[in-house]
Enzyme design. Structure first.
Site, PDB file in Angstrom:
ATOM      1  N   CYS A  54     -74.414   5.914 -61.626  1.00 33.84           N
ATOM      2  CA  CYS A  54     -74.394   6.890 -62.691  1.00 33.84           C
ATOM      3  C   CYS A  54     -75.447   6.643 -63.883  1.00 33.84           C
ATOM      4  O   CYS A  54     -76.071   7.690 -64.324  1.00 33.84           O
ATOM      5  CB  CYS A  54     -73.186   6.881 -63.456  1.00 33.84           C
TER       6      CYS A  54
ATOM      7  N   HIS B 113     -73.883   9.236 -70.576  1.00 37.36           N
ATOM      8  CA  HIS B 113     -73.274   9.865 -69.334  1.00 37.36           C
ATOM      9  C   HIS B 113     -72.037  10.317 -69.229  1.00 37.36           C
ATOM     10  O   HIS B 113     -71.298   9.845 -70.304  1.00 37.36           O
ATOM     11  CB  HIS B 113     -73.209   8.563 -68.467  1.00 37.36           C
TER      12      HIS B 113
ATOM     13  N   ASN C  46     -67.659  14.384 -64.040  1.00 32.66           N
ATOM     14  CA  ASN C  46     -68.658  13.359 -63.968  1.00 32.66           C
ATOM     15  C   ASN C  46     -69.486  13.953 -62.590  1.00 32.66           C
ATOM     16  O   ASN C  46     -69.026  13.580 -61.394  1.00 32.66           O
ATOM     17  CB  ASN C  46     -67.693  11.991 -63.615  1.00 32.66           C
TER      18      ASN C  46
END
Length: 327
Positions: free
Chosen positions: A114, A254, A284
């Site tokens: 990520c 993020h 996500n």
């Protein structure tokens, strides 16, 4: 002295939406449970037959080319950040450059989970600052649905598919990528991993039956570490550059979990109005989440804005970046 600026940005998400109501018919969950815990209402899913992460990346890069007016043959390098490559080999980057007609570009993948965007962006900046390249594309392409177990109520609401790309070019102004800090702690392996499909545990009927080709996440452990590590790396980057929460214009974290984002911002003392968030609609999207968010809010940003980017992902790998906007 050369600096590396983002001179263009574009993104792409699939048309198909998987909202919480639809998920509640697939697994034992509901809208309130999901929204309360992670702040996600819907996510985009790539359903096109035979299409992988490269398809998403190609759409994003083509939009980038169209919006910036750069000629495809002028792009010298493409770096693709992905945790969902089309194949073990060749690289997803090589598929994207072929699909976009980038005939003069070298290309390769990186795997920083990520944190992929900020890691790849620092790589691109290094090529630019050294003078080795003048036009570099960073593309983050993630078909997260390819590794999600839609029978696992703890993880299936979290992830969506998407891609975003930026063009990085040199400038003599004090703008662009100014500084970054990154860390890795391999002890995180067992807490966020796809157990099978690699060389440690190759694909077999046994691994398929055990569901080991889906991502596994120890949610509480990951949450705790993500909050701590995104906070400390953000503070480090602020201190290293004589910045404060008052002097930065925006934080773009993020987009993993709204509660993580809120906890990091609160602990750092950052005004919620300065925190850019779009997780509600996309979930996500791993490496693609920060540039997707940047693209969505690009009309709000102005040249000279001081941006704090931060991410945490499998590995564990995490960090923060100080970026001065120049578009």
């Amino acid at each position: 002295m050369l600096h590396a600026r983002i001179s263009g940005i574009a993104s792409y998400v699939p048309d198909d939406i998987l909202d919480n109501e639809m998920l509640s018919k697939m697994v034992d969950t509901n809208d309130e449970w999901i929204t309360t815990r992670v702040g996600i209402k819907e996510r985009r899913i790539l359903k096109k037959e035979g299409a992988g992460s490269s398809y998403l990346g190609i759409q994003a890069v083509n939009r980038l080319i169209e919006s910036t007016g750069v000629k495809p043959e002028e792009i010298e390098l493409l770096i693709c950040a992905t945790s969902n490559p089309d194949y073990r080999f060749p690289s997803t980057a090589s598929v994207i450059v072929e699909g976009c007609g980038l005939t003069g570009a070298y290309a390769y993948d990186i795997q920083a989970a990520c944190a992929g965007f900020i890691v790849a962006l620092e790589d691109a900046a290094a090529y630019i600052k050294s003078g080795l390249r003048k036009k570099v594309v960073v593309v983050c392409a993630e078909k997260m649905s390819s590794m999600v177990n839609y029978n696992d109520r703890a993880t299936c609401p979290l992830f969506g598919d998407g891609a975003a790309a930026v063009l990085v070019e040199p400038t003599e102004e004090e703008t662009g990528v100014m500084d970054a800090v990154f860390h890795v702690d391999g002890k995180g392996l067992e807490h966020l991993v796809m157990p099978a499909g690699g060389s440690v545990k190759p694909t077999s009927q046994e691994t398929l039956d055990a569901g080991e080709h889906y991502l596994f996440q120890d949610g509480r452990y990951v949450y705790k570490n993500a909050v701590t590590d995104m906070y400390t790396s953000s503070v480090d980057i602020l201190n290293r550059n004589n910045l404060t929460v008052e002097t930065i214009d925006y934080m773009i974290p993020h987009q993993a979990n709204l509660r993580i984002i809120e906890a990091v911002a609160s602990r750092a003392g950052i005004d919620p109005e300065k925190v850019l968030v779009n997780i509600e609609h996309y979930g996500n999207t791993s490496a693609a989440s920060i540039p997707l968010c940047l693209d969505e809010y690009k009309h709000k940003l102005k040249k000279g804005d001081k941006l704090l980017l931060t991410a945490f992902g499998a590995g564990f790998t995490w960090g923060a970046m100080y970026l001065i906007w120049d578009m």
